[in-house]
Design a protein around this motif. Sequence first.
Motif, PDB file in Angstrom:
ATOM      1  N   ALA A 174       0.802  -1.218   0.000  1.00 37.19           N
ATOM      2  CA  ALA A 174       0.000   0.000   0.000  1.00 37.19           C
ATOM      3  C   ALA A 174       0.836   1.270   0.000  1.00 37.19           C
ATOM      4  CB  ALA A 174      -0.933   0.010   1.208  1.00 37.19           C
ATOM      5  N   TYR A 175       2.022   1.222   0.616  1.00 38.70           N
ATOM      6  CA  TYR A 175       2.753   2.474   0.824  1.00 38.70           C
ATOM      7  C   TYR A 175       4.184   2.492   0.285  1.00 38.70           C
ATOM      8  CZ  TYR A 175      -1.060   3.267   4.123  1.00 38.70           C
ATOM      9  OH  TYR A 175      -2.301   3.414   4.690  1.00 38.70           O
ATOM     10  N   PHE A 176       4.770   1.350  -0.005  1.00 39.02           N
ATOM     11  CA  PHE A 176       6.206   1.348  -0.313  1.00 39.02           C
ATOM     12  C   PHE A 176       6.579   0.672  -1.626  1.00 39.02           C
ATOM     13  CE2 PHE A 176       5.829   1.496   4.335  1.00 39.02           C
ATOM     14  CZ  PHE A 176       6.520   2.664   4.599  1.00 39.02           C
ATOM     15  N   ASP A 177       5.650  -0.004  -2.308  1.00 36.08           N
ATOM     16  CA  ASP A 177       5.986  -0.625  -3.584  1.00 36.08           C
ATOM     17  C   ASP A 177       5.992   0.404  -4.704  1.00 36.08           C
ATOM     18  OD1 ASP A 177       6.523  -3.126  -2.704  1.00 36.08           O
ATOM     19  OD2 ASP A 177       4.612  -4.016  -3.289  1.00 36.08           O
ATOM     20  N   ALA A 178       6.550   0.015  -5.859  1.00 36.65           N
ATOM     21  CA  ALA A 178       6.726   0.956  -6.973  1.00 36.65           C
ATOM     22  C   ALA A 178       5.396   1.480  -7.490  1.00 36.65           C
ATOM     23  CB  ALA A 178       7.502   0.272  -8.094  1.00 36.65           C
ATOM     24  N   ASP A 179       4.388   0.611  -7.609  1.00 42.41           N
ATOM     25  CA  ASP A 179       3.115   1.063  -8.167  1.00 42.41           C
ATOM     26  C   ASP A 179       2.360   1.986  -7.219  1.00 42.41           C
ATOM     27  OD1 ASP A 179       2.691  -0.944  -6.372  1.00 42.41           O
ATOM     28  OD2 ASP A 179       1.012  -1.858  -7.459  1.00 42.41           O
ATOM     29  N   PRO A 193       7.291 -13.455 -17.252  1.00 43.17           N
ATOM     30  CA  PRO A 193       7.746 -13.368 -18.657  1.00 43.17           C
ATOM     31  C   PRO A 193       9.110 -12.690 -18.758  1.00 43.17           C
ATOM     32  CG  PRO A 193       5.453 -12.655 -18.434  1.00 43.17           C
ATOM     33  CD  PRO A 193       5.998 -12.807 -17.039  1.00 43.17           C
ATOM     34  N   PRO A 194       9.870 -12.999 -19.815  1.00 45.09           N
ATOM     35  CA  PRO A 194      11.179 -12.350 -20.014  1.00 45.09           C
ATOM     36  C   PRO A 194      11.030 -10.829 -20.054  1.00 45.09           C
ATOM     37  CG  PRO A 194      10.909 -14.206 -21.513  1.00 45.09           C
ATOM     38  CD  PRO A 194       9.586 -14.000 -20.845  1.00 45.09           C
ATOM     39  N   GLY A 195      12.011 -10.168 -19.478  1.00 43.34           N
ATOM     40  CA  GLY A 195      11.989  -8.714 -19.443  1.00 43.34           C
ATOM     41  C   GLY A 195      11.381  -8.143 -18.187  1.00 43.34           C
ATOM     42  N   HIS A 196      10.776  -8.995 -17.347  1.00 45.43           N
ATOM     43  CA  HIS A 196      10.195  -8.539 -16.072  1.00 45.43           C
ATOM     44  C   HIS A 196      11.184  -8.850 -14.954  1.00 45.43           C
ATOM     45  CE1 HIS A 196       5.993  -7.717 -17.454  1.00 45.43           C
ATOM     46  NE2 HIS A 196       6.399  -8.490 -18.446  1.00 45.43           N
ATOM     47  N   GLY A 197      11.805  -7.789 -14.394  1.00 47.00           N
ATOM     48  CA  GLY A 197      12.782  -7.968 -13.336  1.00 47.00           C
ATOM     49  C   GLY A 197      12.185  -7.769 -11.954  1.00 47.00           C
ATOM     50  N   SER A 198      13.052  -7.744 -10.951  1.00 48.71           N
ATOM     51  CA  SER A 198      12.583  -7.639  -9.561  1.00 48.71           C
ATOM     52  C   SER A 198      11.995  -6.281  -9.242  1.00 48.71           C
ATOM     53  CB  SER A 198      13.747  -7.927  -8.607  1.00 48.71           C
ATOM     54  OG  SER A 198      14.771  -6.954  -8.776  1.00 48.71           O
ATOM     55  N   ASP A 199      12.284  -5.243 -10.104  1.00 46.85           N
ATOM     56  CA  ASP A 199      11.738  -3.916  -9.849  1.00 46.85           C
ATOM     57  C   ASP A 199      10.421  -3.676 -10.584  1.00 46.85           C
ATOM     58  OD1 ASP A 199      12.868  -3.977 -12.339  1.00 46.85           O
ATOM     59  OD2 ASP A 199      13.799  -1.987 -12.214  1.00 46.85           O
ATOM     60  N   ASP A 200       9.931  -4.707 -11.257  1.00 45.02           N
ATOM     61  CA  ASP A 200       8.678  -4.582 -11.983  1.00 45.02           C
ATOM     62  C   ASP A 200       7.502  -4.615 -10.999  1.00 45.02           C
ATOM     63  OD1 ASP A 200       6.234  -5.870 -13.486  1.00 45.02           O
ATOM     64  OD2 ASP A 200       7.550  -5.049 -15.053  1.00 45.02           O
ATOM     65  N   PRO A 201       6.573  -3.665 -11.089  1.00 43.93           N
ATOM     66  CA  PRO A 201       5.453  -3.654 -10.147  1.00 43.93           C
ATOM     67  C   PRO A 201       4.610  -4.928 -10.180  1.00 43.93           C
ATOM     68  CG  PRO A 201       5.590  -1.562 -11.306  1.00 43.93           C
ATOM     69  CD  PRO A 201       6.569  -2.480 -11.973  1.00 43.93           C
ATOM     70  N   VAL A 202       4.440  -5.517 -11.358  1.00 40.64           N
ATOM     71  CA  VAL A 202       3.647  -6.750 -11.449  1.00 40.64           C
ATOM     72  C   VAL A 202       4.336  -7.882 -10.699  1.00 40.64           C
ATOM     73  CG1 VAL A 202       2.695  -8.463 -13.033  1.00 40.64           C
ATOM     74  CG2 VAL A 202       2.642  -6.033 -13.644  1.00 40.64           C
ATOM     75  N   VAL A 203       5.650  -7.989 -10.867  1.00 38.80           N
ATOM     76  CA  VAL A 203       6.411  -9.032 -10.167  1.00 38.80           C
ATOM     77  C   VAL A 203       6.352  -8.808  -8.662  1.00 38.80           C
ATOM     78  CG1 VAL A 203       8.711  -9.995  -9.814  1.00 38.80           C
ATOM     79  CG2 VAL A 203       7.922  -9.485 -12.125  1.00 38.80           C
ATOM     80  N   LEU A 257       3.903   4.171  -5.237  1.00 37.09           N
ATOM     81  CA  LEU A 257       4.641   5.426  -5.147  1.00 37.09           C
ATOM     82  C   LEU A 257       4.679   6.183  -6.466  1.00 37.09           C
ATOM     83  CD1 LEU A 257       7.629   4.168  -2.972  1.00 37.09           C
ATOM     84  CD2 LEU A 257       5.734   5.601  -2.228  1.00 37.09           C
ATOM     85  N   ALA A 258       4.231   5.541  -7.530  1.00 37.22           N
ATOM     86  CA  ALA A 258       4.178   6.160  -8.861  1.00 37.22           C
ATOM     87  C   ALA A 258       5.543   6.718  -9.251  1.00 37.22           C
ATOM     88  CB  ALA A 258       3.097   7.236  -8.887  1.00 37.22           C
ATOM     89  N   ASP A 259       5.601   7.998  -9.511  1.00 34.44           N
ATOM     90  CA  ASP A 259       6.852   8.584 -10.013  1.00 34.44           C
ATOM     91  C   ASP A 259       7.831   8.940  -8.902  1.00 34.44           C
ATOM     92  OD1 ASP A 259       5.822   8.405 -12.556  1.00 34.44           O
ATOM     93  OD2 ASP A 259       4.937  10.434 -12.472  1.00 34.44           O
ATOM     94  N   THR A 260       7.450   8.798  -7.653  1.00 32.75           N
ATOM     95  CA  THR A 260       8.344   9.209  -6.572  1.00 32.75           C
ATOM     96  C   THR A 260       9.450   8.206  -6.331  1.00 32.75           C
ATOM     97  OG1 THR A 260       6.934   8.161  -4.915  1.00 32.75           O
ATOM     98  CG2 THR A 260       6.472  10.463  -5.459  1.00 32.75           C
ATOM     99  N   ALA A 261       9.290   6.965  -6.763  1.00 30.93           N
ATOM    100  CA  ALA A 261      10.320   5.956  -6.566  1.00 30.93           C
ATOM    101  C   ALA A 261      10.400   5.080  -7.815  1.00 30.93           C
ATOM    102  CB  ALA A 261      10.020   5.107  -5.339  1.00 30.93           C
ATOM    103  N   PRO A 262      10.953   5.612  -8.919  1.00 29.84           N
ATOM    104  CA  PRO A 262      10.959   4.881 -10.183  1.00 29.84           C
ATOM    105  C   PRO A 262      11.896   3.692 -10.195  1.00 29.84           C
ATOM    106  CG  PRO A 262      12.222   6.920 -10.374  1.00 29.84           C
ATOM    107  CD  PRO A 262      11.595   6.936  -9.022  1.00 29.84           C
ATOM    108  N   THR A 263      12.704   3.510  -9.217  1.00 32.86           N
ATOM    109  CA  THR A 263      13.693   2.432  -9.233  1.00 32.86           C
ATOM    110  C   THR A 263      13.237   1.189  -8.502  1.00 32.86           C
ATOM    111  OG1 THR A 263      14.743   3.342  -7.255  1.00 32.86           O
ATOM    112  CG2 THR A 263      15.586   4.077  -9.383  1.00 32.86           C
ATOM    113  N   GLY A 264      11.964   1.042  -8.209  1.00 37.29           N
ATOM    114  CA  GLY A 264      11.506  -0.224  -7.637  1.00 37.29           C
ATOM    115  C   GLY A 264      10.906  -0.111  -6.255  1.00 37.29           C
ATOM    116  N   GLY A 265      10.536   1.073  -5.792  1.00 35.07           N
ATOM    117  CA  GLY A 265       9.886   1.199  -4.500  1.00 35.07           C
ATOM    118  C   GLY A 265      10.814   1.725  -3.430  1.00 35.07           C
TER     119      GLY A 265
END
Length: 565
Positions: A228-233, A348-358, A235-243
Amino acid sequence: MGRIADASAVQDGKARQRAVFTNGSASTTMPTVGTTDDAAETAFAPTDTNRLLAQSGPDMQQELFGVPARWWRVARSFLCTMYLLMGAGIIYLFSSYGTQLRDRFGYSQLQVSMVASSANLGLYLSGPGVGWLIDRYGPRPVAIVGSLMMFFGFLAVSTAVNTEGIMFPAWLLCGLYFFVGSGSSGCTLPSIALNVRAFPAHVRGFAVGVPLSLYGLSAFIFVQIKSAYFDADSLADTAPTGGDLGGFLTTITAFLGVGVFLALVAMWDVPLEENGVESIAFSADEQNSDEEEAVVAAPTAAPHKIQGLGEYLTFRSSQLLIATFFLAAGTGLMIIGNVGAVVLALAPPGHGSDDPVVQKLQGTQVALLSMFNALGRVIAGVGSDFTAARFGVSRAWWLLSSVVIMAIAQAEVPLAVAAGDAWALPLGIATAMTGYAYGTLWSLCPSLVAEWVSPVRFGFIWGTMTCVPALSQQVTNTLFGALYDMHRPPVLPGEPPAECKGAACFAAAYWGTAVMCVVGAACAFALAVRPPPAPRGYRSVAAEDTAVTAVRSDENAPLLASGSA
């Protein structure tokens, strides 16, 4: 003439002396069980090990709103242990941020697995020492030290993550998580020991299982906070590197600081008063003896209580429990520590640990583990109390069902993933099954040990038992990390390590733990069919009658022989 010995005859005089447990801040009394006046003098002699002091008279009989003061202290301590166990369970949150920690410091998956293993090693290998300190000084001071260790450990990790330019070597982070794990043990074992001492045997599953459910539920609660408060999705643009991983770890640190305060002001050791003396009848040969025989009263209903670690390790039921615990707990800890990497491998390929879906999928798996872990602790604790009291069913049958569920879960993942691309649902089902089965271990195993072991030796012996998962998870986590890295593409010069993709990254590890669970189920079955431990040093009334009948038959044998001749 024979004589019927009644428990009331034993409770006169010096046999009414009482023993008091002390922990430096609170005390209560527990009546001793003696056989003679001299035995009553020494039954609970003061020792440096358990700090038992002989005194007489009731204690803590004052009432508040019609409830004895003792139970107000028990309730307050019970709630305090629930908070402490929620804090101690944060150690199982690692999978939800482990891959982010890996990318922050540039670790391999094997190094991340070793960090997770270090936390578990600290949690379990510290058990014997923590248990001995509990038996020596009481739960409260040990819980204070344990909560302080967790607080300062997470304070160091959060400071390192929040400070730009700091790159922790893997061995240093392993050391910090070992320290945190030891602090978690310092919160968990005192909480269990305090509730084992404070509640009677017929509700001990509840007393252990309900607080431990919050230990299991802790990861779910903090995953929701993180999402709710610390993941990338979020935080939107405030934490573009993965939360905001640093902010999340700081929140955990603050929560643990409150736990230190509660351990200081709200935790009290209030052992239960139990007599355990029942009437016993002794038979004698009334026809051939005119002399009165000495009468000795002894408990007949309770089995012998194990008094030391050596005796515990030679007890066959203990050996079967240790084997089951080793095989099942190692499996659960492998999933807890690496399910985030499994999600990453199946993404899927191309989805790393900083991906919001992952990150959301990883959080879902950790939440399932946490929820069903907590559910398993409550169901197994309360349910095993009910079936034991109502139907006489041993808790070992519950243990068997849990290990079977875990074996099915381990085989289901590679089979389901190989059958199609829709992996999220079967992985979630297997994760929930594993979480439930793993949670039941931590309600059933300490309750079984408490049935066999003296309360004043429970801390050390159960603390030693917690070393068992430390050894097994080292095997399973090392196996997972090595197999995962083996299937990774080779690292190119100047480029970060590529992600391992596909079921081949983890399938062999799952099959290995499935085999471990099958063997563990066989050990649990052998434990379940064993008869309960019988009293040592005492003979039942039926046995006495049988012995007397045999003696009389031997005495009459010459007469019968002469008559027939």
